[in-house]
Design a protein around this motif. Structure first.
Motif, PDB file in Angstrom:
ATOM      1  N   VAL A 284      16.186   3.802  35.294  1.00  0.00           N
ATOM      2  CA  VAL A 284      16.307   3.283  34.121  1.00  0.00           C
ATOM      3  C   VAL A 284      17.264   2.185  34.024  1.00  0.00           C
ATOM      4  O   VAL A 284      17.114   1.090  33.699  1.00  0.00           O
ATOM      5  CB  VAL A 284      16.437   4.190  33.005  1.00  0.00           C
ATOM      6  N   ALA A 285      18.747   2.621  34.429  1.00  0.00           N
ATOM      7  CA  ALA A 285      19.711   1.652  34.551  1.00  0.00           C
ATOM      8  C   ALA A 285      19.487   0.588  35.525  1.00  0.00           C
ATOM      9  O   ALA A 285      19.773  -0.467  35.071  1.00  0.00           O
ATOM     10  CB  ALA A 285      20.933   2.230  34.955  1.00  0.00           C
ATOM     11  N   ALA A 286      18.816   0.619  36.717  1.00  0.00           N
ATOM     12  CA  ALA A 286      18.418  -0.280  37.324  1.00  0.00           C
ATOM     13  C   ALA A 286      17.428  -1.473  36.715  1.00  0.00           C
ATOM     14  O   ALA A 286      17.531  -2.689  36.973  1.00  0.00           O
ATOM     15  CB  ALA A 286      18.016   0.115  38.677  1.00  0.00           C
ATOM     16  N   HIS A 287      16.711  -0.887  36.014  1.00  0.00           N
ATOM     17  CA  HIS A 287      15.617  -1.614  35.053  1.00  0.00           C
ATOM     18  C   HIS A 287      16.295  -2.467  34.160  1.00  0.00           C
ATOM     19  O   HIS A 287      16.071  -3.757  34.022  1.00  0.00           O
ATOM     20  CB  HIS A 287      14.487  -0.925  34.615  1.00  0.00           C
ATOM     21  N   VAL A 288      17.424  -1.788  33.572  1.00  0.00           N
ATOM     22  CA  VAL A 288      18.140  -2.681  32.390  1.00  0.00           C
ATOM     23  C   VAL A 288      18.820  -3.787  33.091  1.00  0.00           C
ATOM     24  O   VAL A 288      19.033  -5.032  32.696  1.00  0.00           O
ATOM     25  CB  VAL A 288      18.855  -1.701  31.674  1.00  0.00           C
ATOM     26  N   GLN A 289      19.385  -3.360  34.249  1.00  0.00           N
ATOM     27  CA  GLN A 289      20.317  -4.570  34.954  1.00  0.00           C
ATOM     28  C   GLN A 289      19.552  -5.543  35.416  1.00  0.00           C
ATOM     29  O   GLN A 289      19.981  -6.839  35.589  1.00  0.00           O
ATOM     30  CB  GLN A 289      20.892  -3.726  36.213  1.00  0.00           C
ATOM     31  N   ARG A 290      18.288  -5.381  35.796  1.00  0.00           N
ATOM     32  CA  ARG A 290      17.140  -6.694  36.091  1.00  0.00           C
ATOM     33  C   ARG A 290      17.312  -7.522  34.868  1.00  0.00           C
ATOM     34  O   ARG A 290      17.158  -8.740  35.368  1.00  0.00           O
ATOM     35  CB  ARG A 290      15.868  -5.933  36.487  1.00  0.00           C
ATOM     36  N   HIS A 291      17.100  -6.955  34.034  1.00  0.00           N
ATOM     37  CA  HIS A 291      16.919  -7.914  32.604  1.00  0.00           C
ATOM     38  C   HIS A 291      18.518  -8.701  32.577  1.00  0.00           C
ATOM     39  O   HIS A 291      18.541  -9.929  32.090  1.00  0.00           O
ATOM     40  CB  HIS A 291      16.878  -7.201  31.310  1.00  0.00           C
ATOM     41  N   LEU A 292      19.541  -7.928  32.808  1.00  0.00           N
ATOM     42  CA  LEU A 292      20.954  -8.766  32.743  1.00  0.00           C
ATOM     43  C   LEU A 292      20.981  -9.706  33.849  1.00  0.00           C
ATOM     44  O   LEU A 292      21.518 -10.623  33.606  1.00  0.00           O
ATOM     45  CB  LEU A 292      21.831  -7.783  32.829  1.00  0.00           C
TER      46      LEU A 292
END
Length: 297
Positions: free
Chosen positions: A255-263
């Motif tokens: 989940v954190a990796a997916h959030v980082q993709r948006h950032l």
């Protein structure tokens, strides 16, 4: 660009209409304590959005509170602007006025309005807001405005007549396209639904439940077609491919990796929407589990 004092780059999107407001405030305080930078919520016939914002801002100390979105058919532009100015005067840098044209079925049935020419309707609404005299909350900072912008013309308007965009139900690639259209000096605050589970079937079940209503709305159907999905993905509840594209599934690291993709794609701030086994699920257990992995606590 209007000031927004996000305490971190990750916030929360929570549809809390089915919760008593005092319980919402209690959870907002915990969300703030965990290090999340904001709490956004929708407006689709539940709690009145400005009243809820006032309660949440008054019940917390640093948390940014945002409407995601305030339906422009629910109140006049002058009322929306003056209400937003008052909240901004009381809580500088902590209130974000997210605005949207909503959807034809809701506007026509719940508000007895007309959904013709949504881009022009939004443009006119923003111009009327701008015309509210400066004597309304004199000396107060202008409220930060974000538009629920999915198509290129509404994204362009969010840059020319507002402070940025609040993309909802988009992949990181769409966040990147939004950033490209807006340039570097406007806010991009993207929502990301998450299903914290390593069981794919559980994740898909939660995702399909989440997408059930949205998959029947033309605005989102058109958005997904622009994002590279096709007609076979637009079944009620969405196809598995659409579900996995719109919902971050897996453990905390995934989940954190997916959030980082948006950032990495250009979002200034990403809003996590926790999906549970029912629509009124408490988001706090998942938010507590995710916070360390997101670097928040």
């Amino acid at each position: 660009m209007a000031q927004i004092n996000f305490g971190s780059r990750v916030g929360v999107w929570w549809s809390s209409d089915l919760w008593a407001i005092n319980d919402v405030i209690t959870r907002a305080r915990e969300i703030e304590r965990l290090g999340y930078g904001s709490l956004f919520y929708g407006e689709a016939g539940g709690k009145e959005t400005f009243t809820q914002a006032a309660a949440l801002l008054g019940g917390t100390e640093r948390l940014v509170v945002g409407t995601g979105i305030a339906n422009i058919h629910a109140r006049s532009a002058a009322a929306g602007e003056s209400g937003a100015r008052t909240l901004t005067a009381l809580h500088p840098g902590r209130f974000v006025l997210g605005l949207g044209v909503s959807h034809a079925p809701l506007v026509e049935h719940s508000y007895a309005g007309s959904y013709s020419r949504p881009l022009s309707t939004m443009r006119d609404y923003l111009q009327t807001m701008d015309a509210v005299p400066a004597e309304i909350e004199p000396g107060a900072q202008r409220p930060a405005r974000l538009l629920a912008a999915l198509g290129p013309k509404m994204i362009e308007l969010s840059g020319t007549a507002a402070d940025g965009a609040h993309p909802y139900l988009v992949a990181p690639e769409q966040t990147a396209r939004t950033r490209e259209l807006l340039g570097p000096d406007k806010w991009v605050v993207s929502e990301q639904a998450v299903a914290l589970t390593t069981d794919r079937e559980t994740g898909l079940r939660r995702a399909h439940q989440h997408l059930h209503m949205y998959s029947q709305l033309p605005n989102y159907q058109n958005s997904w077609l622009r994002q590279g999905f096709d007609e076979s993905d637009l079944v009620v509840g969405g196809s598995d491919r659409l579900a996995e594209g719109m919902v971050a599934m897996g453990d905390a690291e995934a989940v954190a990796a997916h959030v980082q993709r948006h950032l990495d794609a250009g979002a200034d701030h990403v809003l996590i929407q926790v999906l549970g086994d029912d629509l009124a699920a408490d988001p706090l257990p998942v938010l507590r589990e995710l916070a360390p992995t997101l670097g928040l606590s």
